[in-house]
Design a protein around this motif. Structure first.
Motif, PDB file in Angstrom:
ATOM      1  N   ALA A 165      95.605 -26.638 120.785  1.00  0.00           N
ATOM      2  CA  ALA A 165      95.244 -25.232 120.998  1.00  0.00           C
ATOM      3  C   ALA A 165      94.961 -24.543 119.666  1.00  0.00           C
ATOM      4  N   HIS A 166      95.779 -24.856 118.656  1.00  0.00           N
ATOM      5  CA  HIS A 166      95.544 -24.271 117.326  1.00  0.00           C
ATOM      6  C   HIS A 166      94.178 -24.690 116.798  1.00  0.00           C
ATOM      7  N   ARG A 167      93.833 -25.974 116.987  1.00  0.00           N
ATOM      8  CA  ARG A 167      92.543 -26.449 116.482  1.00  0.00           C
ATOM      9  C   ARG A 167      91.392 -25.684 117.136  1.00  0.00           C
ATOM     10  N   GLU A 168      91.471 -25.454 118.437  1.00  0.00           N
ATOM     11  CA  GLU A 168      90.405 -24.718 119.116  1.00  0.00           C
ATOM     12  C   GLU A 168      90.322 -23.279 118.616  1.00  0.00           C
ATOM     13  N   ARG A 169      91.479 -22.636 118.487  1.00  0.00           N
ATOM     14  CA  ARG A 169      91.474 -21.261 117.989  1.00  0.00           C
ATOM     15  C   ARG A 169      90.963 -21.207 116.551  1.00  0.00           C
ATOM     16  N   ARG A 170      91.395 -22.189 115.746  1.00  0.00           N
ATOM     17  CA  ARG A 170      90.957 -22.239 114.350  1.00  0.00           C
ATOM     18  C   ARG A 170      89.447 -22.346 114.260  1.00  0.00           C
ATOM     19  N   ASN A 231      84.497 -29.586 113.285  1.00  0.00           N
ATOM     20  CA  ASN A 231      85.849 -29.936 113.724  1.00  0.00           C
ATOM     21  C   ASN A 231      86.525 -30.893 112.746  1.00  0.00           C
ATOM     22  N   ASN A 232      86.352 -30.636 111.443  1.00  0.00           N
ATOM     23  CA  ASN A 232      87.003 -31.473 110.435  1.00  0.00           C
ATOM     24  C   ASN A 232      88.506 -31.219 110.438  1.00  0.00           C
ATOM     25  N   ASP A 233      89.252 -32.203 109.968  1.00  0.00           N
ATOM     26  CA  ASP A 233      90.712 -32.102 110.023  1.00  0.00           C
ATOM     27  C   ASP A 233      91.297 -31.244 108.905  1.00  0.00           C
ATOM     28  N   ARG A 234      90.876 -31.482 107.678  1.00  0.00           N
ATOM     29  CA  ARG A 234      91.524 -30.843 106.537  1.00  0.00           C
ATOM     30  C   ARG A 234      90.494 -30.504 105.458  1.00  0.00           C
ATOM     31  N   LEU A 235      90.825 -29.481 104.686  1.00  0.00           N
ATOM     32  CA  LEU A 235      90.118 -29.184 103.440  1.00  0.00           C
ATOM     33  C   LEU A 235      91.130 -29.271 102.317  1.00  0.00           C
ATOM     34  N   PHE A 236      90.845 -30.095 101.306  1.00  0.00           N
ATOM     35  CA  PHE A 236      91.697 -30.193 100.123  1.00  0.00           C
ATOM     36  C   PHE A 236      91.020 -29.435  98.990  1.00  0.00           C
ATOM     37  N   TYR A 237      91.684 -28.387  98.512  1.00  0.00           N
ATOM     38  CA  TYR A 237      91.191 -27.665  97.339  1.00  0.00           C
ATOM     39  C   TYR A 237      92.044 -28.120  96.159  1.00  0.00           C
ATOM     40  N   LEU A 238      91.427 -28.861  95.239  1.00  0.00           N
ATOM     41  CA  LEU A 238      92.167 -29.527  94.168  1.00  0.00           C
ATOM     42  C   LEU A 238      91.830 -28.902  92.822  1.00  0.00           C
ATOM     43  N   THR A 239      92.861 -28.659  92.032  1.00  0.00           N
ATOM     44  CA  THR A 239      92.685 -28.011  90.739  1.00  0.00           C
ATOM     45  C   THR A 239      93.262 -28.884  89.631  1.00  0.00           C
ATOM     46  N   ALA A 240      92.705 -28.738  88.446  1.00  0.00           N
ATOM     47  CA  ALA A 240      93.220 -29.460  87.290  1.00  0.00           C
ATOM     48  C   ALA A 240      94.234 -28.625  86.518  1.00  0.00           C
ATOM     49  N   LYS A 241      94.230 -27.311  86.766  1.00  0.00           N
ATOM     50  CA  LYS A 241      95.149 -26.427  86.055  1.00  0.00           C
ATOM     51  C   LYS A 241      95.721 -25.401  87.032  1.00  0.00           C
ATOM     52  N   THR A 242      96.926 -24.961  86.751  1.00  0.00           N
ATOM     53  CA  THR A 242      97.665 -24.085  87.661  1.00  0.00           C
ATOM     54  C   THR A 242      96.906 -22.816  88.052  1.00  0.00           C
ATOM     55  N   TRP A 337     100.277 -30.892 108.663  1.00  0.00           N
ATOM     56  CA  TRP A 337      99.928 -29.970 109.738  1.00  0.00           C
ATOM     57  C   TRP A 337      99.152 -28.761 109.252  1.00  0.00           C
ATOM     58  N   SER A 338      98.725 -28.744 107.998  1.00  0.00           N
ATOM     59  CA  SER A 338      97.979 -27.610 107.453  1.00  0.00           C
ATOM     60  C   SER A 338      96.485 -27.898 107.472  1.00  0.00           C
ATOM     61  N   ASP A 339      95.696 -26.846 107.582  1.00  0.00           N
ATOM     62  CA  ASP A 339      94.239 -26.983 107.584  1.00  0.00           C
ATOM     63  C   ASP A 339      93.675 -27.031 106.167  1.00  0.00           C
ATOM     64  N   VAL A 340      94.286 -26.262 105.270  1.00  0.00           N
ATOM     65  CA  VAL A 340      93.835 -26.209 103.874  1.00  0.00           C
ATOM     66  C   VAL A 340      95.012 -26.560 102.976  1.00  0.00           C
ATOM     67  N   PHE A 341      94.804 -27.534 102.121  1.00  0.00           N
ATOM     68  CA  PHE A 341      95.811 -27.955 101.141  1.00  0.00           C
ATOM     69  C   PHE A 341      95.318 -27.517  99.773  1.00  0.00           C
ATOM     70  N   VAL A 342      96.114 -26.718  99.074  1.00  0.00           N
ATOM     71  CA  VAL A 342      95.774 -26.259  97.726  1.00  0.00           C
ATOM     72  C   VAL A 342      96.798 -26.847  96.764  1.00  0.00           C
ATOM     73  N   GLU A 363      93.635 -41.500 109.285  1.00  0.00           N
ATOM     74  CA  GLU A 363      92.190 -41.529 109.518  1.00  0.00           C
ATOM     75  C   GLU A 363      91.631 -40.111 109.688  1.00  0.00           C
ATOM     76  N   TRP A 364      92.073 -39.217 108.785  1.00  0.00           N
ATOM     77  CA  TRP A 364      91.610 -37.834 108.820  1.00  0.00           C
ATOM     78  C   TRP A 364      90.154 -37.726 108.386  1.00  0.00           C
ATOM     79  N   ARG A 365      89.482 -36.733 108.928  1.00  0.00           N
ATOM     80  CA  ARG A 365      88.175 -36.315 108.427  1.00  0.00           C
ATOM     81  C   ARG A 365      88.429 -35.157 107.460  1.00  0.00           C
TER      82      ARG A 365
END
Length: 695
Positions: A165-170, A231-242, A337-342, A363-365
């Motif tokens: 349900a969260h995925r559909e609402r998201r 309908n992708n599973d996750r977004l990873f926002y990756l940084t090299a510095k804080t 269980w998060s949609d965006v990982f920072v 096997e995440w997208r």
């Protein structure tokens, strides 16, 4: 609504784990040792023994699947094989319960597949050191196993339905999400369109765009729109510095304000040493109160967290405090269980990266955004570089138990013999001597056996050497043209001098290529990604990777550059440069008061000038960066720059404040670059520059 798909491992990890978090260091078998252990078990079985059996089961609303280790049709026994290298009694009961839950779930699916009314099940523990296997078969009826399967499926189903349900609402909210500003900045729309197309078409994109066009929002917004569409599973926002983490969180917060009730779970994941409440305690229930009963209290904390959705590290700490559990390992759980990982780029690109492992296992997208991507080359080189110091070997030997000292001594003898004739302070060697590598492997193996029997009470010097040696050996197994093996000798005239062995990665591409393949789309963005072929080659990007260069929105008259050729900042001239630099900075500040940043090539140089400036111009307010600043201290440094403040910040080139800093409004008037940030002249850097065929 389609059935929610879950693996057997993920199902039982969610439903069967209970009791304490217990991370006392007990060396586990490596992946190779685990595979070998499974092969030995299979060889001991009859010829008709079936292994790696693909099984699936269904519960209304839930599809469960996985691979069972083995089945003996003659004895009608399903086996779940677990390799270990320590006393069997040290495997905690709560971990054994998870093993049995796996076996029984597989058992029901096998009964269903073969039409069995009863089944023998055994969890087989195989000691890779002794070759001993221990099993206690239990007999179950199919109805018992079905009840067990149903109980665990029912326990997970409410969560699965919630997630679906969260995925559909998201997705619905992301499709409707507007851009948070009335207009795009110059170049920002072009960037956003290309990022969206790359995510939609599952491509890799390198985007070069100058500071000031809003790159962070211009990349996150289209990625989230594509997430809703695809309908992708996750977004990873990756940084090299804080500071990059905060820029990402600020951009997502702007989207949340612009889109009413945005159904998006955002997790800020910080390093363990920054999240830990009790850094002096060990991670198990007998030592740390936040590890005791961790899995018993996790469900309530997890449920509260996903309902909150905005999971900055302050929010996670608050939730963990209320539920009396460890905030760091709560954050690790919420990463599932998060949609965006920072978080930092090492969580996806490092050799043992958490988010890369989650991506492969589940096997995440996933789509990946890499902020200030020009830093990834050096960061990745560091991830795949390892050094061993002979002094550390001797210190570890002195604190090691007597049973290990002969092996330490033999390793030292081989090490010393290998390089006692090296007369250069630094030399690159073509290969690592085979006898030295075998000696190190033998030493690490024996330390591992010792730690398996006595995981607690070992000296920090021994543990530090052990971890460094394991990484060195692991990298040695894949040593190739992408890395150098070099030896540094402290004093070539002294036959007993200390030496340092280093496997130094130069070309990260062979290690990173799989990371990029695992993601369905990656966008790497920075103000500096030229020449593009260099970054493609260094990072192992596919040949199909696209390149976008966004034109700078600034006019020439907006920039004033002043060059003072009378002040020499060469190393030998620096003492004489301090006074004139102070005067030059003061003159500029007096002519136009405001906020300034002054950059220096080292902390030592910064400190000399800052001290002199305070003495000569005490009426001008200054703040200075120092080595090892905490995140709170960095935030305080930045917050001192306001629309009404007027002072000078003294910083280090390439440091935390060298890039990725956003000061909205009229906070910054100008910057002083007092020295060029050139690499130190060392044999290593000269060799890297000379190897043009590699770099």
């Amino acid at each position: 609504m389609n059935d929610y798909r879950v693996s057997v491992n993920s199902l039982v990890a969610f439903t069967a784990r209970a009791g304490d978090l217990d991370l006392r260091f007990t060396p586990a078998p490596s992946a190779i040792e685990g595979i070998a252990g499974h092969q030995i078990i299979r060889q001991r079985r009859r010829s008709n023994y079936e292994s790696e059996i693909r099984l699936s089961g269904h519960y209304p609303g839930l599809a469960v699947s996985g691979r069972a280790d083995g089945y003996d049709p003659d004895s009608n026994t399903l086996e779940e094989i677990k390799t270990h290298r320590s006393d069997l009694s040290r495997i905690p009961e709560n971990q054994r319960a998870v093993h049995w839950a796996q076996a029984k779930i597989y058992g029901w699916m096998l009964c269903q597949s073969l039409g069995l009314s009863t089944l023998n099940i055994a969890v087989v523990y195989f000691n890779i050191l002794s070759g001993e296997e221990t099993a206690e078969p239990r007999c179950f009826t199919a109805k018992q196993l079905q009840r067990f399967f149903n109980q665990h499926s029912e326990k997970f189903l409410s969560w699965a339905e919630q997630e679906s349900a969260h995925r559909e609402r998201r997705n619905t909210s992301l499709k409707a999400m507007p851009f948070p500003h009335v207009t795009y900045r110059t170049g920002q729309r072009e960037l956003a369109e290309k990022v969206f197309l790359a995510a939609r078409d599952e491509q890799v994109l390198l985007a070069q765009a100058t500071t000031g066009i809003g790159k962070t929002l211009g990349t996150i917004f289209p990625q989230l729109k594509a997430m809703g569409e695809r309908n992708n599973d996750r977004l990873f926002y990756l940084t090299a510095k804080t500071p990059g983490r905060q820029l990402a969180l600020d951009a997502i917060e702007a989207l949340r304000k612009a889109c009413y009730d945005l159904q998006l779970r955002v997790l800020e994941h910080v390093a363990r040493d920054k999240a830990c409440i009790y850094p002096d305690r060990a991670c198990h229930g007998e030592s740390c109160p936040l590890a005791a009963g961790f899995y018993d209290r996790l469900p309530a904390a997890r449920a509260e967290a996903v309902s909150r959705r905005w999971l900055s590290h302050e929010v996670i700490r608050d939730i963990a405090s209320r539920h009396t559990i460890c905030p760091y390992y709560l954050s690790q759980e919420l990463a599932k269980w998060s949609d965006v990982f920072v978080g930092d780029c090492n969580y996806y690109f490092d050799m043992s990266a958490l988010m890369y492992a989650y991506t492969v296992i589940n096997e995440w997208r996933v789509t990946v955004l890499v902020d200030e991507a020009h830093n990834l080359v050096d960061r990745a080189r560091g991830m795949y570089t390892a050094s061993l110091d002979s002094r550390a070997l001797v210190e570890a030997r002195d604190v090691a138990p007597r049973s290990l000292r002969k092996t330490f001594d033999r390793c030292w003898e081989v090490w010393h013999r290998s390089y006692r004739d090296q007369i250069e302070p630094y030399r690159i060697h073509e290969v690592i001597p085979e006898d030295l590598l075998k000696s190190l492997q033998r030493l690490v193996s024996q330390i591992t056996d010792h730690l398996s029997e006595k995981p607690a009470g070992n000296d920090g010097l021994l543990m530090r050497f052990y971890f460094e040696a394991m990484l060195f050996i692991r990298l040695a197994e894949s040593l190739g043209d992408h890395s150098l093996f070099d030896v540094t000798v402290d004093d070539p005239t002294d036959p007993t001098t200390e030496t340092t062995l280093t496997i130094r990665n130069i070309l990260p591409a062979p290690f990173l290529a799989n990371r990029f393949r695992a993601a369905i789309s990656t966008t790497l963005f920075s103000a500096t990604l030229s020449p593009v072929d260099y970054f493609k080659d260094m990072l192992g990007l596919p040949e199909t990777a696209q390149f976008l260069e966004v034109a700078a929105p600034f006019k020439a008259e907006q920039l004033q550059v002043q060059i003072d050729t009378k002040i020499s900042t060469r190393y030998d001239d620096r003492p004489r440069s301090v006074a004139p630099i102070c005067q030059r900075i003061a003159t500029q500040y007096t002519s136009r008061p405001g906020n300034y940043l002054a950059f220096f090539s080292s902390y030592a140089y910064l400190q000399h000038v800052h001290d002199a400036f305070q003495r000569s111009h005490p009426s001008i307010t200054t703040v200075a960066q120092r080595s090892g600043m905490s995140e709170q201290e960095r935030a305080s440094f930045l917050s001192s720059f306001t629309d009404t403040s007027a002072h000078i910040g003294f910083c280090v080139l390439g440091g935390a404040f060298g890039e990725g800093i956003d000061l909205p409004g009229n906070r910054l008037v100008g910057a002083f670059i007092t020295t060029l940030g050139l690499p130190a002249k060392t044999p290593v850097n000269e060799e890297i520059i000379d190897r043009k065929s590699v770099v």
